[in-house]
Design a protein around this motif. Structure first.
Motif, PDB file in Angstrom:
ATOM      1  N   PRO A  88       0.827  -1.214   0.000  1.00  0.00           N
ATOM      2  CA  PRO A  88       0.000   0.000   0.000  1.00  0.00           C
ATOM      3  C   PRO A  88       0.855   1.256   0.000  1.00  0.00           C
ATOM      4  O   PRO A  88       1.914   1.315   0.616  1.00  0.00           O
ATOM      5  N   GLY A 117      -6.419  -4.483   3.519  1.00  0.00           N
ATOM      6  CA  GLY A 117      -6.711  -5.200   4.754  1.00  0.00           C
ATOM      7  C   GLY A 117      -8.107  -5.789   4.776  1.00  0.00           C
ATOM      8  O   GLY A 117      -8.363  -6.802   5.422  1.00  0.00           O
ATOM      9  N   ALA A 118      -9.037  -5.181   4.043  1.00  0.00           N
ATOM     10  CA  ALA A 118     -10.412  -5.681   3.999  1.00  0.00           C
ATOM     11  C   ALA A 118     -10.596  -6.773   2.962  1.00  0.00           C
ATOM     12  O   ALA A 118     -11.579  -7.505   2.991  1.00  0.00           O
ATOM     13  N   ASP A 173      -0.613   4.331   0.730  1.00  0.00           N
ATOM     14  CA  ASP A 173      -1.152   5.273   1.707  1.00  0.00           C
ATOM     15  C   ASP A 173      -2.146   4.547   2.613  1.00  0.00           C
ATOM     16  O   ASP A 173      -2.371   3.342   2.481  1.00  0.00           O
ATOM     17  N   GLU A 174      -2.708   5.284   3.553  1.00  0.00           N
ATOM     18  CA  GLU A 174      -3.640   4.703   4.525  1.00  0.00           C
ATOM     19  C   GLU A 174      -4.867   4.109   3.863  1.00  0.00           C
ATOM     20  O   GLU A 174      -5.339   3.043   4.245  1.00  0.00           O
ATOM     21  N   TRP A 175      -5.411   4.774   2.854  1.00  0.00           N
ATOM     22  CA  TRP A 175      -6.600   4.277   2.166  1.00  0.00           C
ATOM     23  C   TRP A 175      -6.319   2.921   1.522  1.00  0.00           C
ATOM     24  O   TRP A 175      -7.108   1.986   1.671  1.00  0.00           O
ATOM     25  N   GLU A 176      -5.194   2.781   0.826  1.00  0.00           N
ATOM     26  CA  GLU A 176      -4.843   1.504   0.208  1.00  0.00           C
ATOM     27  C   GLU A 176      -4.569   0.435   1.262  1.00  0.00           C
ATOM     28  O   GLU A 176      -4.919  -0.722   1.078  1.00  0.00           O
ATOM     29  N   ARG A 177      -3.947   0.807   2.371  1.00  0.00           N
ATOM     30  CA  ARG A 177      -3.686  -0.161   3.437  1.00  0.00           C
ATOM     31  C   ARG A 177      -4.987  -0.726   3.974  1.00  0.00           C
ATOM     32  O   ARG A 177      -5.133  -1.924   4.154  1.00  0.00           O
ATOM     33  N   ARG A 178      -5.983   0.136   4.203  1.00  0.00           N
ATOM     34  CA  ARG A 178      -7.274  -0.319   4.716  1.00  0.00           C
ATOM     35  C   ARG A 178      -8.030  -1.147   3.687  1.00  0.00           C
ATOM     36  O   ARG A 178      -8.668  -2.142   4.020  1.00  0.00           O
ATOM     37  N   LEU A 179      -7.940  -0.739   2.423  1.00  0.00           N
ATOM     38  CA  LEU A 179      -8.606  -1.486   1.361  1.00  0.00           C
ATOM     39  C   LEU A 179      -8.025  -2.888   1.231  1.00  0.00           C
ATOM     40  O   LEU A 179      -8.754  -3.883   1.173  1.00  0.00           O
TER      41      LEU A 179
END
Length: 75
Positions: A44, A54-55, A46-52
């Motif tokens: 990832p 992770g889901a 950035d944070e958005w990609e990390r969360r995406l």
């Protein structure tokens, strides 16, 4: 590491390797790498990609459009 193969497994490996045009050792190493070493993973940015990422879950193959159409649901 030394692995002793039974005659049936050795014959199967030799047959598959011959069909692919590679040495049996190459076929076995390729199969072991695919099974036990992790594939290249997405990193990832950035944070958005990390969360995406992770889901995300691996649920197998995707259904085709026709399989999820109203007609396909009732087949």
């Amino acid at each position: 590491m030394v692995i002793t193969l039974g005659p049936e497994l050795e014959a199967a490996l030799n047959e598959h390797a011959g069909r692919q045009g590679v040495a049996p050792e190459v076929l076995v190493l390729s199969a072991l790498r695919a099974r036990f070493l992790p594939a290249d993973t997405l990193q990832p940015r950035d944070e958005w990609e990390r969360r995406l990422l992770g889901a995300a879950r691996d649920y197998g193959v995707s259904l085709s459009d026709s399989a999820v159409s109203s007609e396909g649901l009732y087949d």
